[in-house]
Design a protein around this motif. Structure first.
Motif, PDB file in Angstrom:
ATOM      1  N   LEU A  29      48.515  33.062  -2.208  1.00  0.00           N
ATOM      2  CA  LEU A  29      48.197  34.444  -1.888  1.00  0.00           C
ATOM      3  C   LEU A  29      46.900  34.538  -1.093  1.00  0.00           C
ATOM      4  O   LEU A  29      46.790  35.341  -0.164  1.00  0.00           O
ATOM      5  CB  LEU A  29      48.091  35.272  -3.170  1.00  0.00           C
ATOM      6  N   LEU A  30      45.910  33.732  -1.444  1.00  0.00           N
ATOM      7  CA  LEU A  30      44.663  33.718  -0.685  1.00  0.00           C
ATOM      8  C   LEU A  30      44.915  33.278   0.755  1.00  0.00           C
ATOM      9  O   LEU A  30      44.357  33.846   1.699  1.00  0.00           O
ATOM     10  CB  LEU A  30      43.647  32.790  -1.349  1.00  0.00           C
ATOM     11  N   HIS A  31      45.753  32.267   0.920  1.00  0.00           N
ATOM     12  CA  HIS A  31      46.090  31.786   2.271  1.00  0.00           C
ATOM     13  C   HIS A  31      46.812  32.879   3.052  1.00  0.00           C
ATOM     14  O   HIS A  31      46.546  33.090   4.245  1.00  0.00           O
ATOM     15  CB  HIS A  31      46.960  30.537   2.154  1.00  0.00           C
ATOM     16  N   TYR A  32      47.722  33.574   2.398  1.00  0.00           N
ATOM     17  CA  TYR A  32      48.454  34.664   3.033  1.00  0.00           C
ATOM     18  C   TYR A  32      47.504  35.762   3.502  1.00  0.00           C
ATOM     19  O   TYR A  32      47.591  36.242   4.633  1.00  0.00           O
ATOM     20  CB  TYR A  32      49.488  35.220   2.056  1.00  0.00           C
ATOM     21  N   TYR A 125      55.589  34.528   7.533  1.00  0.00           N
ATOM     22  CA  TYR A 125      54.921  33.815   6.445  1.00  0.00           C
ATOM     23  C   TYR A 125      55.885  33.583   5.283  1.00  0.00           C
ATOM     24  O   TYR A 125      55.906  32.497   4.688  1.00  0.00           O
ATOM     25  CB  TYR A 125      53.697  34.594   5.970  1.00  0.00           C
ATOM     26  N   VAL A 126      56.682  34.601   4.945  1.00  0.00           N
ATOM     27  CA  VAL A 126      57.657  34.439   3.864  1.00  0.00           C
ATOM     28  C   VAL A 126      58.672  33.356   4.221  1.00  0.00           C
ATOM     29  O   VAL A 126      59.052  32.531   3.373  1.00  0.00           O
ATOM     30  CB  VAL A 126      58.363  35.776   3.567  1.00  0.00           C
ATOM     31  N   ALA A 127      59.109  33.344   5.487  1.00  0.00           N
ATOM     32  CA  ALA A 127      60.045  32.304   5.926  1.00  0.00           C
ATOM     33  C   ALA A 127      59.421  30.917   5.771  1.00  0.00           C
ATOM     34  O   ALA A 127      60.071  29.969   5.303  1.00  0.00           O
ATOM     35  CB  ALA A 127      60.454  32.550   7.376  1.00  0.00           C
ATOM     36  N   HIS A 128      58.161  30.799   6.176  1.00  0.00           N
ATOM     37  CA  HIS A 128      57.455  29.518   6.020  1.00  0.00           C
ATOM     38  C   HIS A 128      57.320  29.155   4.551  1.00  0.00           C
ATOM     39  O   HIS A 128      57.467  27.986   4.169  1.00  0.00           O
ATOM     40  CB  HIS A 128      56.078  29.623   6.675  1.00  0.00           C
ATOM     41  N   TRP A 129      57.058  30.148   3.724  1.00  0.00           N
ATOM     42  CA  TRP A 129      56.905  29.949   2.284  1.00  0.00           C
ATOM     43  C   TRP A 129      58.172  29.352   1.681  1.00  0.00           C
ATOM     44  O   TRP A 129      58.117  28.474   0.810  1.00  0.00           O
ATOM     45  CB  TRP A 129      56.601  31.296   1.640  1.00  0.00           C
ATOM     46  N   PHE A 130      59.330  29.804   2.141  1.00  0.00           N
ATOM     47  CA  PHE A 130      60.604  29.353   1.599  1.00  0.00           C
ATOM     48  C   PHE A 130      61.210  28.194   2.397  1.00  0.00           C
ATOM     49  O   PHE A 130      62.333  27.791   2.145  1.00  0.00           O
ATOM     50  CB  PHE A 130      61.595  30.517   1.558  1.00  0.00           C
ATOM     51  N   GLY A 131      60.468  27.690   3.369  1.00  0.00           N
ATOM     52  CA  GLY A 131      60.948  26.559   4.149  1.00  0.00           C
ATOM     53  C   GLY A 131      62.109  26.889   5.061  1.00  0.00           C
ATOM     54  O   GLY A 131      62.953  26.024   5.334  1.00  0.00           O
ATOM     55  N   ILE A 132      62.173  28.130   5.544  1.00  0.00           N
ATOM     56  CA  ILE A 132      63.268  28.554   6.417  1.00  0.00           C
ATOM     57  C   ILE A 132      62.896  28.283   7.869  1.00  0.00           C
ATOM     58  O   ILE A 132      61.861  28.747   8.348  1.00  0.00           O
ATOM     59  CB  ILE A 132      63.569  30.054   6.222  1.00  0.00           C
ATOM     60  N   GLU A 133      63.728  27.530   8.555  1.00  0.00           N
ATOM     61  CA  GLU A 133      63.522  27.254   9.980  1.00  0.00           C
ATOM     62  C   GLU A 133      64.113  28.406  10.799  1.00  0.00           C
ATOM     63  O   GLU A 133      65.330  28.603  10.815  1.00  0.00           O
ATOM     64  CB  GLU A 133      64.190  25.933  10.369  1.00  0.00           C
ATOM     65  N   LEU A 134      63.264  29.157  11.455  1.00  0.00           N
ATOM     66  CA  LEU A 134      63.717  30.320  12.212  1.00  0.00           C
ATOM     67  C   LEU A 134      64.173  29.912  13.609  1.00  0.00           C
ATOM     68  O   LEU A 134      63.494  29.151  14.308  1.00  0.00           O
ATOM     69  CB  LEU A 134      62.581  31.345  12.318  1.00  0.00           C
ATOM     70  N   THR A 135      65.315  30.439  14.014  1.00  0.00           N
ATOM     71  CA  THR A 135      65.817  30.200  15.360  1.00  0.00           C
ATOM     72  C   THR A 135      65.226  31.225  16.320  1.00  0.00           C
ATOM     73  O   THR A 135      64.631  32.228  15.900  1.00  0.00           O
ATOM     74  CB  THR A 135      67.345  30.285  15.393  1.00  0.00           C
ATOM     75  N   ALA A 136      65.410  30.982  17.611  1.00  0.00           N
ATOM     76  CA  ALA A 136      64.921  31.934  18.614  1.00  0.00           C
ATOM     77  C   ALA A 136      65.591  33.293  18.444  1.00  0.00           C
ATOM     78  O   ALA A 136      64.961  34.344  18.623  1.00  0.00           O
ATOM     79  CB  ALA A 136      65.170  31.389  20.018  1.00  0.00           C
ATOM     80  N   ALA A 172      66.628  41.418   9.103  1.00  0.00           N
ATOM     81  CA  ALA A 172      67.091  41.056  10.454  1.00  0.00           C
ATOM     82  C   ALA A 172      66.891  39.573  10.738  1.00  0.00           C
ATOM     83  O   ALA A 172      67.666  38.976  11.494  1.00  0.00           O
ATOM     84  CB  ALA A 172      66.344  41.897  11.495  1.00  0.00           C
ATOM     85  N   MET A 173      65.897  38.974  10.119  1.00  0.00           N
ATOM     86  CA  MET A 173      65.605  37.560  10.349  1.00  0.00           C
ATOM     87  C   MET A 173      66.282  36.657   9.325  1.00  0.00           C
ATOM     88  O   MET A 173      66.169  35.429   9.416  1.00  0.00           O
ATOM     89  CB  MET A 173      64.086  37.338  10.303  1.00  0.00           C
ATOM     90  N   GLY A 174      66.938  37.239   8.328  1.00  0.00           N
ATOM     91  CA  GLY A 174      67.566  36.437   7.289  1.00  0.00           C
ATOM     92  C   GLY A 174      66.563  35.843   6.317  1.00  0.00           C
ATOM     93  O   GLY A 174      66.777  34.760   5.768  1.00  0.00           O
ATOM     94  N   VAL A 175      65.471  36.560   6.093  1.00  0.00           N
ATOM     95  CA  VAL A 175      64.389  36.102   5.213  1.00  0.00           C
ATOM     96  C   VAL A 175      64.474  36.870   3.899  1.00  0.00           C
ATOM     97  O   VAL A 175      64.733  38.079   3.905  1.00  0.00           O
ATOM     98  CB  VAL A 175      63.017  36.331   5.892  1.00  0.00           C
ATOM     99  N   PRO A 176      64.237  36.203   2.756  1.00  0.00           N
ATOM    100  CA  PRO A 176      64.286  36.908   1.463  1.00  0.00           C
ATOM    101  C   PRO A 176      63.263  38.042   1.400  1.00  0.00           C
ATOM    102  O   PRO A 176      62.143  37.912   1.896  1.00  0.00           O
ATOM    103  CB  PRO A 176      63.954  35.807   0.441  1.00  0.00           C
ATOM    104  N   ILE A 177      63.653  39.140   0.772  1.00  0.00           N
ATOM    105  CA  ILE A 177      62.733  40.276   0.649  1.00  0.00           C
ATOM    106  C   ILE A 177      62.088  40.363  -0.730  1.00  0.00           C
ATOM    107  O   ILE A 177      61.155  41.137  -0.926  1.00  0.00           O
ATOM    108  CB  ILE A 177      63.461  41.606   0.952  1.00  0.00           C
ATOM    109  N   ALA A 178      62.562  39.566  -1.676  1.00  0.00           N
ATOM    110  CA  ALA A 178      62.005  39.616  -3.031  1.00  0.00           C
ATOM    111  C   ALA A 178      60.492  39.339  -3.061  1.00  0.00           C
ATOM    112  O   ALA A 178      59.769  40.003  -3.817  1.00  0.00           O
ATOM    113  CB  ALA A 178      62.738  38.629  -3.939  1.00  0.00           C
TER     114      ALA A 178
END
Length: 226
Positions: A29-32, A125-136, A172-178
């Motif tokens: 959380l501090l990093h975020y 940041y949430v995507a990075h947190w969950f290890g999700i590789e985002l496409t263009a 829209a990005m397919g990232v978790p919202i929880a």
């Protein structure tokens, strides 16, 4: 009732994450907060060159004019609450009251300068947190959603509209919202820079669009020449 129940929900989420992740969750959380505040500070500082290059106001004069509204923005974290002080700032910049009274409220209602970038940063940041590789394609969809949804956000503290503003971007990005329910607990700090940037840029944009009085225009031209 949402505001009353909000702390209970955030506390429950924080307890679950803390029980599973231990102190590492606090460090995350501090990093975020550090990352998001950095984005906000950059956007905030860009208001000065915008005012100089587009609104044709010397940096020193612009900073002095917006200082009172910046104090209100930092203390209230609300663009709407800062509107009276912003009107005085535009008046100090030579914008006629009749013009500022029309342009500035529209800017506060529609022009969320920091919104798209900072909300987009949360989703990334949430995507990075969950290890999700985002496409263009996912990044483009998220940016488009960030640009559109920011127009419908209210000019109130970000803790109120945090989830409703960022959830469409994450979806829209397919990232978790929880995780947004947990991140809202520390939104108060980044929201200070959100509001500071919005208020500063709204004043600069109002000056650029509405212009200034004839007498002030001559004085400002002399300042720029110096």
């Amino acid at each position: 009732w949402v505001l009353w129940l909000g702390p209970i929900g955030v506390g429950a989420l924080a307890y679950v994450v803390g029980a599973r992740a231990g102190t590492s969750a606090f460090g995350a959380l501090l990093h975020y907060v550090a990352i998001l505040c950095t984005v906000g500070v950059v956007l905030w500082l860009l208001a000065v060159p915008f005012a100089w290059g587009v609104a044709k106001v010397a940096p020193g004069r612009f900073i002095r004019a917006i200082l009172p509204s910046q104090v209100v923005a930092a203390s209230t974290q609300s663009s709407l609450a800062s509107l009276p002080a912003m009107l005085r700032s535009t008046e100090a910049l030579g914008v006629p009251v009749a013009r500022a009274g029309v342009v500035l409220p529209l800017a506060v209602a529609l022009f969320r300068w920091t919104g798209p970038a900072m909300n987009f940063a949360v989703a990334i940041y949430v995507a990075h947190w969950f290890g999700i590789e985002l496409t263009a394609g996912q990044i483009a969809a998220g940016w488009a959603a960030a640009a559109i949804t920011t127009m419908g956000a209210v000019g109130l503290p970000g803790t109120i509209s945090f989830v409703s503003s960022i959830a469409p971007i994450a979806i829209a990005m397919g990232v978790p919202i929880a995780p947004l329910g947990l991140l809202v607990a520390v939104e108060t700090i980044p929201d200070i820079f959100r509001t500071l940037g919005n208020v500063a840029m709204d004043v600069g944009a109002t000056r650029a669009i509405a212009g200034e009085g004839e007498a002030d225009s001559e004085a400002d031209a002399l300042l720029r020449a110096e």
